[in-house]
Each structure stands twice: as structure tokens, then as C-alpha cells.
Design a protein around this motif. Sequence first.
Motif, PDB file in Angstrom:
ATOM      1  N   ASN A  36      34.549  29.135  60.468  1.00 43.94           N
ATOM      2  CA  ASN A  36      34.252  29.540  59.089  1.00 43.94           C
ATOM      3  C   ASN A  36      34.676  28.410  58.143  1.00 43.94           C
ATOM      4  OD1 ASN A  36      34.058  30.719  56.589  1.00 43.94           O
ATOM      5  ND2 ASN A  36      35.538  32.365  56.985  1.00 43.94           N
ATOM      6  N   ALA A  37      33.703  27.775  57.511  1.00 40.81           N
ATOM      7  CA  ALA A  37      34.005  26.674  56.579  1.00 40.81           C
ATOM      8  C   ALA A  37      33.951  27.173  55.134  1.00 40.81           C
ATOM      9  CB  ALA A  37      33.014  25.538  56.809  1.00 40.81           C
ATOM     10  N   GLY A  38      34.182  28.484  54.959  1.00 43.34           N
ATOM     11  CA  GLY A  38      34.176  29.101  53.625  1.00 43.34           C
ATOM     12  C   GLY A  38      33.102  30.164  53.550  1.00 43.34           C
ATOM     13  N   ASP A  39      33.511  31.431  53.362  1.00 51.33           N
ATOM     14  CA  ASP A  39      32.513  32.510  53.212  1.00 51.33           C
ATOM     15  C   ASP A  39      32.723  33.208  51.872  1.00 51.33           C
ATOM     16  OD1 ASP A  39      34.926  33.704  54.268  1.00 51.33           O
ATOM     17  OD2 ASP A  39      33.777  35.431  54.984  1.00 51.33           O
ATOM     18  N   GLY A  40      31.826  32.934  50.951  1.00 56.81           N
ATOM     19  CA  GLY A  40      31.873  33.550  49.624  1.00 56.81           C
ATOM     20  C   GLY A  40      33.255  33.423  48.997  1.00 56.81           C
ATOM     21  N   GLY A  41      33.706  34.500  48.359  1.00 57.94           N
ATOM     22  CA  GLY A  41      35.029  34.492  47.737  1.00 57.94           C
ATOM     23  C   GLY A  41      36.095  35.016  48.672  1.00 57.94           C
ATOM     24  N   HIS A  42      35.857  34.929  49.973  1.00 56.36           N
ATOM     25  CA  HIS A  42      36.689  35.622  50.958  1.00 56.36           C
ATOM     26  C   HIS A  42      37.753  34.713  51.566  1.00 56.36           C
ATOM     27  CE1 HIS A  42      36.626  38.146  54.921  1.00 56.36           C
ATOM     28  NE2 HIS A  42      37.503  38.632  54.072  1.00 56.36           N
ATOM     29  N   ASN A  43      37.359  33.867  52.519  1.00 59.23           N
ATOM     30  CA  ASN A  43      38.318  33.098  53.326  1.00 59.23           C
ATOM     31  C   ASN A  43      37.885  31.646  53.520  1.00 59.23           C
ATOM     32  OD1 ASN A  43      39.184  35.744  55.681  1.00 59.23           O
ATOM     33  ND2 ASN A  43      40.178  35.083  53.828  1.00 59.23           N
ATOM     34  N   PHE A  60      38.626  35.005  43.013  1.00 59.54           N
ATOM     35  CA  PHE A  60      37.482  34.499  43.776  1.00 59.54           C
ATOM     36  C   PHE A  60      37.840  33.299  44.671  1.00 59.54           C
ATOM     37  CE2 PHE A  60      35.306  36.244  39.883  1.00 59.54           C
ATOM     38  CZ  PHE A  60      34.656  37.286  40.521  1.00 59.54           C
ATOM     39  N   GLY A  61      39.013  32.743  44.492  1.00 61.49           N
ATOM     40  CA  GLY A  61      39.380  31.525  45.230  1.00 61.49           C
ATOM     41  C   GLY A  61      39.683  31.827  46.697  1.00 61.49           C
ATOM     42  N   ARG A  62      38.723  31.516  47.567  1.00 57.15           N
ATOM     43  CA  ARG A  62      38.890  31.861  48.990  1.00 57.15           C
ATOM     44  C   ARG A  62      40.022  31.090  49.645  1.00 57.15           C
ATOM     45  NH1 ARG A  62      32.819  29.659  50.098  1.00 57.15           N
ATOM     46  NH2 ARG A  62      33.153  27.481  49.551  1.00 57.15           N
ATOM     47  N   THR A  63      40.288  29.866  49.164  1.00 60.57           N
ATOM     48  CA  THR A  63      41.374  29.091  49.779  1.00 60.57           C
ATOM     49  C   THR A  63      42.712  29.794  49.544  1.00 60.57           C
ATOM     50  OG1 THR A  63      41.892  27.715  47.846  1.00 60.57           O
ATOM     51  CG2 THR A  63      40.110  26.946  49.267  1.00 60.57           C
ATOM     52  N   VAL A  64      42.819  30.466  48.394  1.00 64.99           N
ATOM     53  CA  VAL A  64      44.057  31.168  48.034  1.00 64.99           C
ATOM     54  C   VAL A  64      44.316  32.330  48.993  1.00 64.99           C
ATOM     55  CG1 VAL A  64      45.083  32.613  46.228  1.00 64.99           C
ATOM     56  CG2 VAL A  64      43.802  30.542  45.588  1.00 64.99           C
ATOM     57  N   ILE A  72      49.977  32.977  39.557  1.00 62.19           N
ATOM     58  CA  ILE A  72      49.762  32.715  38.129  1.00 62.19           C
ATOM     59  C   ILE A  72      48.258  32.738  37.839  1.00 62.19           C
ATOM     60  CG2 ILE A  72      50.200  31.059  36.261  1.00 62.19           C
ATOM     61  CD1 ILE A  72      52.267  29.766  38.500  1.00 62.19           C
ATOM     62  N   SER A  73      47.825  33.705  37.035  1.00 59.46           N
ATOM     63  CA  SER A  73      46.389  33.788  36.735  1.00 59.46           C
ATOM     64  C   SER A  73      46.176  34.595  35.463  1.00 59.46           C
ATOM     65  CB  SER A  73      45.649  34.481  37.886  1.00 59.46           C
ATOM     66  OG  SER A  73      45.902  35.872  37.866  1.00 59.46           O
ATOM     67  N   PRO A  74      44.992  34.460  34.850  1.00 60.76           N
ATOM     68  CA  PRO A  74      44.632  35.399  33.794  1.00 60.76           C
ATOM     69  C   PRO A  74      44.532  36.796  34.404  1.00 60.76           C
ATOM     70  CG  PRO A  74      43.012  33.598  33.958  1.00 60.76           C
ATOM     71  CD  PRO A  74      43.910  33.483  35.138  1.00 60.76           C
ATOM     72  N   ALA A  75      44.741  37.828  33.579  1.00 55.53           N
ATOM     73  CA  ALA A  75      44.716  39.210  34.088  1.00 55.53           C
ATOM     74  C   ALA A  75      43.424  39.510  34.844  1.00 55.53           C
ATOM     75  CB  ALA A  75      44.893  40.185  32.932  1.00 55.53           C
ATOM     76  N   GLU A  76      42.315  38.934  34.393  1.00 55.32           N
ATOM     77  CA  GLU A  76      41.031  39.241  35.042  1.00 55.32           C
ATOM     78  C   GLU A  76      40.821  38.522  36.368  1.00 55.32           C
ATOM     79  OE1 GLU A  76      39.920  38.144  31.112  1.00 55.32           O
ATOM     80  OE2 GLU A  76      37.981  39.130  31.443  1.00 55.32           O
ATOM     81  N   LEU A  77      41.669  37.563  36.661  1.00 53.33           N
ATOM     82  CA  LEU A  77      41.469  36.787  37.898  1.00 53.33           C
ATOM     83  C   LEU A  77      42.653  36.936  38.854  1.00 53.33           C
ATOM     84  CD1 LEU A  77      39.829  33.532  36.429  1.00 53.33           C
ATOM     85  CD2 LEU A  77      38.700  35.536  37.427  1.00 53.33           C
ATOM     86  N   LYS A  78      43.279  38.120  38.819  1.00 54.83           N
ATOM     87  CA  LYS A  78      44.417  38.375  39.701  1.00 54.83           C
ATOM     88  C   LYS A  78      43.985  38.470  41.157  1.00 54.83           C
ATOM     89  CE  LYS A  78      47.440  41.559  38.181  1.00 54.83           C
ATOM     90  NZ  LYS A  78      48.028  42.626  37.298  1.00 54.83           N
TER      91      LYS A  78
END
Length: 304
Positions: A121-128, A160-164, A182-188
Motif C-alpha cells: 500500500n503506497a497510500g490509500d485515500g485519507g486512510h493509511n 485526512f493525513g494518511r501518514t499521520v 495539534i490541528s484546527p477543530a475541523e481537522l482533528k
Amino acid sequence: MRSLIDISELSVGEIEALIDKAEAIMESPADYADKCRGRKLATLFFEPSTRTRLSFEAAMYELGGNVLGFSESQSSSAAKGESVADTARTVSCYADIIAMRHPKEGAPLVASVNASVPVINAGDGGHNHPTQTLTDLLTIEREKGRLTDLTVGICGDLKFGRTVHSLISALSRYEGVRFILISPAELKIPGYVRDGVLKKNSVPFEETTDLDGSIASLDVLYMTRVQRERFFNEEDYLRLRDSYILTAAKMGAAKSDMTVMHPLPRVNEIAYEIDSDPRAAYFRQVMYGKFIRMALILKLLEIE
Ligand code: NCD
């Protein structure tokens, strides 16, 4: 035959062995220059990429192997409506191992069930994004000398950051690691990571919107880009994209040995003035990505 879809499929011992192998390759690359002679890696990228695809390709070339593939879905039969399952079956006839990036969560998993060769898996959407996490772990090991007893700040688009998501899953298994998210409330961070990984494993973490107030306590600061392509509307993206910009002034409050990481690409989150700060590790991180992928290819192809 084994694939790598989610970082949790690797044990801590296996991750350690991959890090050791990557370091051995860095020490004497010539010893590995023929290990994959006659083998082929297919890179199936249905989404943009610079580092991940090119580092996989460079890794395979440095192992003496060959590479085939495509770098946009429009140039593959996906544009004609072919399923991921059929693409995976087809490519298994041509290649010994597949690295796949796809905008749909779970697509590489579907590929792995249908392929007759290992799928990464080299990155799947906002997942992993497990191979970015292997890169990140090698970087932390090289920069800090340990993967335990660390306060790790992760800043930006945690939703949405899959690497995270993959990084938190991996680091949660090490003793003494705590997270400042650390994120804006909408991007927790999504619930499946907060509850399913952090709370479930009693990993200490804090959620905050305040980078300035937390930076002094961090051993590692992992910056991320706001993931424009996952937003439903451009206005929200424009409003949130510059939530955090790391500047030299902000770095003044950080520990003298805090490591700054970023999976890249950087958009605006790290001022260019930081690049010359010895704590800025993101271009070293890029370099480590190639070596850990060499180690991973050898492992999945069962080459000693
Ligand atoms: C990341 C990705 O694709 O998820 N990039 C990478 O692989 N190094 C991060 C990003 O695109 O923001």
C-alpha cells in the motif's frame, strides 16, 4: 506470499529488522546491488506522487531489479472502467511485486486479495501510508537514536493525513511515547485512531489547536500539509490551509534538539528559512525512504 497494507501487520521486531537492514544497506550498498536481478516491481499509481513512486523505483533499480507501471489512472485501463481486482490479477502476470497508490481507501487491500504477488500500500485515500511510516520510524531512529520515550507533536491535517494515521498506529506500540495532536477543530484525528488506537492502548495524548503553546515540550514535530484533494469544497480548504506555519521565530521556543519532520510535499507549513536549521530533518527523511523501501522489497520477496 505477504503484502503490506497496514503498518500493524508488521510486529515491532519485524520493524526493527527492517530498520537494521536499511542501515546495513546504507553502510554498504554494493552488497545489495544484485539482490533483485531479474525481478520486477510494478508501480501502479492512481494518484499523484513524487517521493513515494520514485523512491520505490530507485529502490528497485539499486537492488538490480527492473520497474514497470503507470503514474496516473487516466493512462491505465481504469479509465475504461477496469476494476482494481482485475488490474491486480493482470499485473501479477508481469511483475513480482506491486506498489499501489489509490484515492479509494481499501483499494490496495482489494488488490492484495486478488494479486498472486505481494502488494504494498503506497497510500490509500485519507486512510493509511505504511511505507511513509517505515520511513518516518527510520528517520526518528537515526535522528533521536531511539523510538521510545518521546513526546511527538503532530501538526496540521490530522483528519485526512494518511501518514499521520499510520505513524500513530506504529509509534503507539513503543514504550514512553506520548502525542500532542495539534490541528484546527475541523481537522482533528478521526475516531478510529483516537478511540481504536490511542485510547484502546492507553497511549497518552493531548489534542490542542495551539502549536506555540506546545512546541517547547516536543522531541519530534511532524508537520503535515492540509490535504486539499480530500476536501468537499475549496472554501474550507482556503480557510484552513494556513492554520499552521512553522517559522524561525516559532522554532526559537523549541528544544535545541527537536527534530522537524514532514512527509512532503510542503506547501506553506514550513517556512523555507527553516531548511538550513540542523533540526530540519525532512530532506534526510526523503533519503531514508529509499533505503527502507529497499529493505521492505527484500523482505517481501524473501531475499536474504
Ligand atoms: C504524503 C502522502 O501522499 O500521503 N506524501 C508522501 O507520500 N510523502 C503526504 C502528503 O501528500 O501530504
